[in-house]
Scaffold this motif. Structure first.
Motif, PDB file in Angstrom:
ATOM      1  N   ARG A 126       0.804  -1.223   0.000  1.00 13.21           N
ATOM      2  CA  ARG A 126       0.000   0.000   0.000  1.00 13.21           C
ATOM      3  C   ARG A 126       0.838   1.274   0.000  1.00 13.21           C
ATOM      4  N   SER A 127       2.084   1.194   0.426  1.00 13.01           N
ATOM      5  CA  SER A 127       2.910   2.398   0.549  1.00 13.01           C
ATOM      6  C   SER A 127       3.491   2.806  -0.800  1.00 13.01           C
ATOM      7  N   LEU A 128       3.777   4.098  -0.945  1.00 11.15           N
ATOM      8  CA  LEU A 128       4.419   4.589  -2.161  1.00 11.15           C
ATOM      9  C   LEU A 128       5.796   3.968  -2.335  1.00 11.15           C
ATOM     10  N   PRO A 129       6.236   3.758  -3.575  1.00 12.71           N
ATOM     11  CA  PRO A 129       7.618   3.332  -3.790  1.00 12.71           C
ATOM     12  C   PRO A 129       8.572   4.318  -3.115  1.00 12.71           C
ATOM     13  N   PRO A 130       9.558   3.816  -2.378  1.00 14.67           N
ATOM     14  CA  PRO A 130      10.418   4.704  -1.587  1.00 14.67           C
ATOM     15  C   PRO A 130      11.541   5.344  -2.405  1.00 14.67           C
ATOM     16  N   THR A 131      12.036   6.463  -1.903  1.00 15.22           N
ATOM     17  CA  THR A 131      13.283   7.054  -2.394  1.00 15.22           C
ATOM     18  C   THR A 131      14.308   6.994  -1.273  1.00 15.22           C
ATOM     19  N   PHE A 132      15.574   6.929  -1.665  1.00 10.88           N
ATOM     20  CA  PHE A 132      16.664   6.811  -0.694  1.00 10.88           C
ATOM     21  C   PHE A 132      17.945   7.215  -1.395  1.00 10.88           C
ATOM     22  N   GLU A 133      19.017   7.336  -0.655  1.00 11.09           N
ATOM     23  CA  GLU A 133      20.262   7.833  -1.231  1.00 11.09           C
ATOM     24  C   GLU A 133      21.382   6.813  -1.104  1.00 11.09           C
ATOM     25  N   ILE A 134      22.117   6.631  -2.189  1.00  9.81           N
ATOM     26  CA  ILE A 134      23.331   5.818  -2.196  1.00  9.81           C
ATOM     27  C   ILE A 134      24.401   6.607  -2.934  1.00  9.81           C
TER      28      ILE A 134
END
Length: 258
Positions: A126-134
């Motif tokens: 149900r959650s939005l596709p996440p963003t993150f940093e690498i």
């Protein structure tokens, strides 16, 4: 940011052997100094083993994720992989990004389930596709079928994702995804798309291989064939790709929507 895309021969192994193979593959990749190593969809406990999905699925605090975190720490390299998650008795087709320090950067449960097997095995997320940093690059996470829908990649682009990482399990007969749709998503949104697939046959299902990394111009930076392969790709800076007429028009539309 340097990517390592792992295209393994689809495994019939039990989970302990799959984790041992992850350790060996990340260890081998280390000499290329990748910032992140990407594995396919449902690498644990295997994609086309529906009996395992319910019986073997684990929680985020279970031994699978603890072992993956330990491998990431040992080789100081982020890891992204797909796996079957049991959350309070509900089974999800999940993917997790683990940092080089062993911390969870992002966790995602697949929205767009594909085919009879996935619908029988899993509950949609149900959650939005996440963003993150690498390595200083903002990334987004999708799972397999979802890259075929323009809205998902577009939403990630609107939230600043330069790189979309896609663990996948794409079978023979659907090569149009690698040939047309993945390049289209990258070009539309001025993004890099990293697509990690299986090759070989798993429990009667034959996979198409052709894992690839595509640049914002829609051209492949690297692409695998139909045998086990490791792709190593140093991503150029986004600024080296001039905005296309298409991406400029889409950006105008996004601005109007905002």
């Amino acid at each position: 940011m340097k990517l390592a895309i792992i295209q393994p021969n689809s495994s019939h192994d039990v989970s302990e052997e799959i984790i041992a193979s992850i350790d060996a593959l990340v260890s081998g990749a280390k000499r290329h100094r990748p910032d992140v190593v990407v594995f396919p969809e449902l690498f644990l406990p295997g994609y086309n083993f529906p009996d395992r999905h319910n019986n073997d699925a684990q929680t985020q605090s279970g031994s699978w994720m603890n072992r993956i975190a330990g491998i990431a720490r040992e080789y100081t390299c982020a890891i992204v992989l797909g796996w079957a998650e049991n959350h309070d008795g509900t089974i999800y087709n999940a993917a997790t990004a683990v940092s080089a320090k062993g911390d969870i950067l992002a966790h995602y449960r697949k929205h767009q389930l594909f085919g009879e097997m996935e619908h029988e095995s899993f509950t949609p997320g149900r959650s939005l596709p996440p963003t993150f940093e690498i390595a200083g690059r903002k990334c987004g996470l999708l799972i397999c079928y979802e890259i075929e829908f323009p809205e998902y990649a577009r939403d990630l682009a609107q939230r600043g994702a330069e790189v979309v990482i896609v663990p996948t399990a794409n079978p023979v007969g659907y090569e149009h995804v690698q040939d047309i749709l993945v390049p289209a998503r990258a070009h539309e949104n001025r993004q890099f798309v990293a697509y990690a697939n299986y090759c070989g046959t798993q429990n009667g299902l034959e996979f198409s291989g052709a894992s690839l990394v595509v640049g914002p111009d829609g051209k492949a930076l690297s692409r695998a064939g139909q045998i086990p392969t490791e792709l190593y790709v140093q991503l150029p800076e986004l600024a080296t790709y001039p905005a296309s007429a298409l991406s400029t028009q889409l950006e105008d539309l996004r601005t109007r929507e905002d």
